[in-house]
Motif scaffolding. Structure first.
Motif, mmCIF file in Angstrom:
data_model
loop_
_atom_site.group_PDB
_atom_site.id
_atom_site.type_symbol
_atom_site.label_atom_id
_atom_site.label_comp_id
_atom_site.label_asym_id
_atom_site.label_seq_id
_atom_site.Cartn_x
_atom_site.Cartn_y
_atom_site.Cartn_z
ATOM 1 N N GLU A 31 -5.872 -4.410 4.830
ATOM 2 C CA GLU A 31 -5.883 -4.785 3.411
ATOM 3 C C GLU A 31 -7.073 -4.179 2.677
ATOM 4 O OE1 GLU A 31 -5.764 -9.007 3.197
ATOM 5 O OE2 GLU A 31 -3.721 -9.173 4.015
ATOM 6 N N ARG A 32 -7.761 -3.252 3.341
ATOM 7 C CA ARG A 32 -8.949 -2.664 2.725
ATOM 8 C C ARG A 32 -8.629 -1.482 1.821
ATOM 9 N NH1 ARG A 32 -12.468 -1.610 7.993
ATOM 10 N NH2 ARG A 32 -10.376 -1.157 8.757
ATOM 11 N N TYR A 33 -7.385 -0.973 1.886
ATOM 12 C CA TYR A 33 -7.065 0.246 1.146
ATOM 13 C C TYR A 33 -5.830 0.047 0.263
ATOM 14 C CZ TYR A 33 -10.010 1.913 4.957
ATOM 15 O OH TYR A 33 -11.028 2.067 5.854
ATOM 16 N N ASP A 34 -5.808 0.809 -0.829
ATOM 17 C CA ASP A 34 -4.649 0.840 -1.715
ATOM 18 C C ASP A 34 -3.760 2.044 -1.409
ATOM 19 O OD1 ASP A 34 -5.746 -1.348 -3.251
ATOM 20 O OD2 ASP A 34 -7.120 0.125 -4.144
ATOM 21 N N LEU A 35 -4.370 3.088 -0.877
ATOM 22 C CA LEU A 35 -3.650 4.332 -0.624
ATOM 23 C C LEU A 35 -4.073 4.903 0.724
ATOM 24 C CD1 LEU A 35 -1.864 6.764 -1.563
ATOM 25 C CD2 LEU A 35 -3.956 7.734 -2.561
ATOM 26 N N LEU A 36 -3.095 5.351 1.484
ATOM 27 C CA LEU A 36 -3.337 6.017 2.759
ATOM 28 C C LEU A 36 -2.822 7.445 2.649
ATOM 29 C CD1 LEU A 36 -4.102 6.076 5.760
ATOM 30 C CD2 LEU A 36 -1.875 5.046 6.279
ATOM 31 N N VAL A 37 -3.720 8.428 2.749
ATOM 32 C CA VAL A 37 -3.356 9.847 2.736
ATOM 33 C C VAL A 37 -3.447 10.343 4.178
ATOM 34 C CG1 VAL A 37 -3.917 12.140 1.869
ATOM 35 C CG2 VAL A 37 -4.215 10.140 0.395
ATOM 36 N N VAL A 38 -2.303 10.751 4.731
ATOM 37 C CA VAL A 38 -2.217 11.103 6.142
ATOM 38 C C VAL A 38 -2.102 12.615 6.274
ATOM 39 C CG1 VAL A 38 -1.010 10.703 8.311
ATOM 40 C CG2 VAL A 38 -1.045 8.922 6.565
ATOM 41 N N MET A 84 0.838 -1.193 0.000
ATOM 42 C CA MET A 84 0.000 0.000 0.000
ATOM 43 C C MET A 84 0.874 1.245 0.000
ATOM 44 S SD MET A 84 -2.958 1.215 2.658
ATOM 45 C CE MET A 84 -1.783 1.619 3.929
ATOM 46 N N ARG A 85 0.483 2.244 -0.734
ATOM 47 C CA ARG A 85 1.211 3.506 -0.798
ATOM 48 C C ARG A 85 0.710 4.433 0.292
ATOM 49 N NH1 ARG A 85 4.934 6.165 -3.252
ATOM 50 N NH2 ARG A 85 4.673 8.064 -4.467
ATOM 51 N N THR A 86 1.647 5.179 0.902
ATOM 52 C CA THR A 86 1.307 6.125 1.962
ATOM 53 C C THR A 86 1.867 7.490 1.614
ATOM 54 O OG1 THR A 86 1.363 4.372 3.648
ATOM 55 C CG2 THR A 86 1.488 6.642 4.422
ATOM 56 N N ILE A 87 1.009 8.515 1.664
ATOM 57 C CA ILE A 87 1.415 9.888 1.418
ATOM 58 C C ILE A 87 1.193 10.684 2.703
ATOM 59 C CG2 ILE A 87 1.033 11.983 0.068
ATOM 60 C CD1 ILE A 87 2.247 9.752 -1.538
ATOM 61 N N LEU A 88 2.265 11.222 3.259
ATOM 62 C CA LEU A 88 2.209 12.047 4.465
ATOM 63 C C LEU A 88 2.160 13.505 4.037
ATOM 64 C CD1 LEU A 88 5.101 10.218 6.366
ATOM 65 C CD2 LEU A 88 2.646 9.706 6.520
ATOM 66 N N ILE A 89 1.152 14.237 4.487
ATOM 67 C CA ILE A 89 0.960 15.621 4.053
ATOM 68 C C ILE A 89 1.062 16.552 5.255
ATOM 69 C CG2 ILE A 89 -0.650 17.265 3.026
ATOM 70 C CD1 ILE A 89 -1.685 15.086 1.252
ATOM 71 N N THR A 90 1.918 17.569 5.137
ATOM 72 C CA THR A 90 2.064 18.560 6.196
ATOM 73 C C THR A 90 2.508 19.875 5.575
ATOM 74 O OG1 THR A 90 3.099 19.051 8.341
ATOM 75 C CG2 THR A 90 4.467 17.964 6.688
ATOM 76 N N GLY A 91 2.596 20.900 6.399
ATOM 77 C CA GLY A 91 3.012 22.217 5.938
ATOM 78 C C GLY A 91 2.813 23.220 7.050
ATOM 79 N N ARG A 94 9.515 2.062 1.373
ATOM 80 C CA ARG A 94 9.844 2.703 0.096
ATOM 81 C C ARG A 94 8.615 3.286 -0.582
ATOM 82 N NH1 ARG A 94 12.952 0.155 -3.382
ATOM 83 N NH2 ARG A 94 12.022 1.231 -5.144
ATOM 84 N N ASP A 95 7.417 2.824 -0.210
ATOM 85 C CA ASP A 95 6.180 3.343 -0.788
ATOM 86 C C ASP A 95 5.589 4.484 0.034
ATOM 87 O OD1 ASP A 95 6.116 1.681 -3.016
ATOM 88 O OD2 ASP A 95 5.227 0.043 -1.879
ATOM 89 N N THR A 96 6.343 5.031 0.969
ATOM 90 C CA THR A 96 5.902 6.164 1.777
ATOM 91 C C THR A 96 6.668 7.418 1.360
ATOM 92 O OG1 THR A 96 5.332 4.794 3.687
ATOM 93 C CG2 THR A 96 5.756 7.112 4.108
ATOM 94 N N ALA A 97 5.949 8.506 1.175
ATOM 95 C CA ALA A 97 6.579 9.763 0.786
ATOM 96 C C ALA A 97 5.849 10.922 1.449
ATOM 97 C CB ALA A 97 6.575 9.931 -0.730
ATOM 98 N N VAL A 98 6.511 12.073 1.461
ATOM 99 C CA VAL A 98 5.955 13.279 2.079
ATOM 100 C C VAL A 98 5.563 14.257 0.982
ATOM 101 C CG1 VAL A 98 6.417 15.227 3.625
ATOM 102 C CG2 VAL A 98 7.391 12.972 4.124
ATOM 103 N N ARG A 99 4.418 14.880 1.158
ATOM 104 C CA ARG A 99 3.967 15.943 0.260
ATOM 105 C C ARG A 99 3.789 17.201 1.108
ATOM 106 N NH1 ARG A 99 -0.517 14.751 -4.328
ATOM 107 N NH2 ARG A 99 1.242 13.449 -5.000
#
Length: 393
Positions: free
Chosen positions: A123-130, A1-8, A204-209
């Protein structure tokens, strides 16, 4: 699953961008969960559907969730009181009822990390937007799992746990009671939970936006944030410049604001060698529905990118050293400090500090110097003759 961490920075509209990112991914076919640390229901206001302590379906393939720290803290305290019942009864302590418990400082962060772990393992999600807290709180939250695990290992090292049958004897010899089984069991359970969160953050599938309005203050804030993220080994995938005004703004006082935004955008584009800068237009109003969020045209979540690496270069044949390359974009030489402690290296960069374990090859070396060049810290290690294999010299 891909994870995108969002902050600012605070007030940058990061929650709105997080909701728009999750909505776009869901409409493009990904089963998406928007996990938010916001206490007010800002995600619900942007999505047009209230969100709360239980996951709620916004539309097909899109779910939103704001974990409840109070409920999680009450559950943890109840379990602790049950495990420590013998000690509490011996001390004559009164039990706390669930109704009188309020979360202590730090409870929200731990509850959110637990929710992050549970969502990532689902296993219910393909993408996690945090939707993380604003900077610098997000940086402290991201550092918490690794730091707490280190504290646990130092205070209750598993390898020093005495055999259960010997504890009464050791207690009499030492003159102090030995730690009870439940204490080690609790520490072990916490370590497993924190390790799971740490695994999600370093995957490796986790990144910050990053999300920010293009202003001079935001330029400085994001330069500092990039350094803090890099020290944690977290990759910045993209920078979303939010609420960008159109170039066709009439020649009024807004023209000065437009010029200020364009200057900030140019600086970000010049600095963003490892990520893309995306401008998101100002709608002229606060988004309050999925259609409003779709109009923001936030960048899509793409495939897996290369992870952050701290490689060790073998320069023994040429220079007699191994060189550890640590990317630290935005670091200033005068604000860097290194301390070797056994098999660990304490790295201080500006206001950030991290204690990292040395790779196995470097543990048999001594630090012979370090230098900062083009946003990269290069630490030189000379092989210790007493520890280095003779064949490798």
């Amino acid at each position: 699953m891909r994870t995108i961490l969002i902050t600012g920075p605070g007030g940058s509209g990061r929650t709105t961008v997080a909701a728009a990112t999750a909505l776009r991914a869901a409409r493009e076919g990904s089963r998406t969960l928007l996990l938010s640390a916001e206490r007010p229901d800002t995600p619900g206001a942007a999505l047009g559907t209230p969100t709360g302590a239980r996951p709620v379906e916004i539309e097909p393939r899109l779910t939103a969730w704001r974990p409840d720290a109070a409920a999680g803290f009450r559950q943890d305290l109840a379990e602790f009181q049950q495990r420590a019942a013998g000690v509490l009864d011996l001390l004559g302590a009164s039990r706390l009822d669930a109704e009188e418990v309020t979360p202590l400082p730090g409870a929200e962060e731990l509850t959110f990390l637990r929710a992050l772990r549970d969502a990532a393992l689902s296993e219910r999600y393909d993408l996690l937007v945090v939707d993380l807290p604003p900077l610098p709180g997000a940086l402290a939250l991201l550092a918490l799992p690794e730091e707490l695990r280190r504290y646990l290992r130092r205070l209750l090292p598993p390898e020093r746990q005495a055999a259960r049958a010997l504890r009464p004897v050791l207690g009499r010899l030492a003159g102090v009671p030995m730690p009870a089984d439940w204490l080690y069991e609790t520490a072990g359970r916490w370590d497993v939970d924190l390790a799971a969160v740490e695994a999600v953050l370093t995957d490796r599938d986790t990144a910050v936006r990053l999300v920010a309005e293009p202003t001079p203050a935001a330029v400085d804030a994001l330069r500092t944030a990039r350094l803090g993220l890099a020290l944690r080994g977290l990759r910045t995938e993209a920078l979303v410049a939010n609420r960008v005004l159109p170039d066709t703004t009439p020649d009024t006082w807004l023209a000065g604001l437009v010029a200020q935004q364009r200057k900030a955008l140019r600086e970000w584009e010049a600095e963003g060698e490892e990520y893309e800068v995306h401008a998101v237009p100002h709608l002229g109003r606060d988004p309050g529905s999925p259609d409003d969020l779709a109009a923001l045209a936030v960048p899509a979540v793409t495939g897996t990118d290369r992870p952050v690496e701290w490689p060790v270069a073998d320069r023994i044949a040429e220079d007699g050293v191994l060189v550890w390359h640590i990317p630290l974009p935005g670091a200033i030489r005068e604000e860097l400090d290194l301390i070797r402690r056994g098999d660990e290296l304490v790295i201080t960069a500006s206001a950030f500090r991290r204690i990292v374990s040395l790779p196995s090859a470097l543990r048999r070396c001594t630090v012979s110097g370090a230098g900062l060049r083009e946003g990269e810290l290069r630490v030189r290690f000379a092989p210790d003759p007493g520890l280095w294999p003779a064949a490798a010299r």
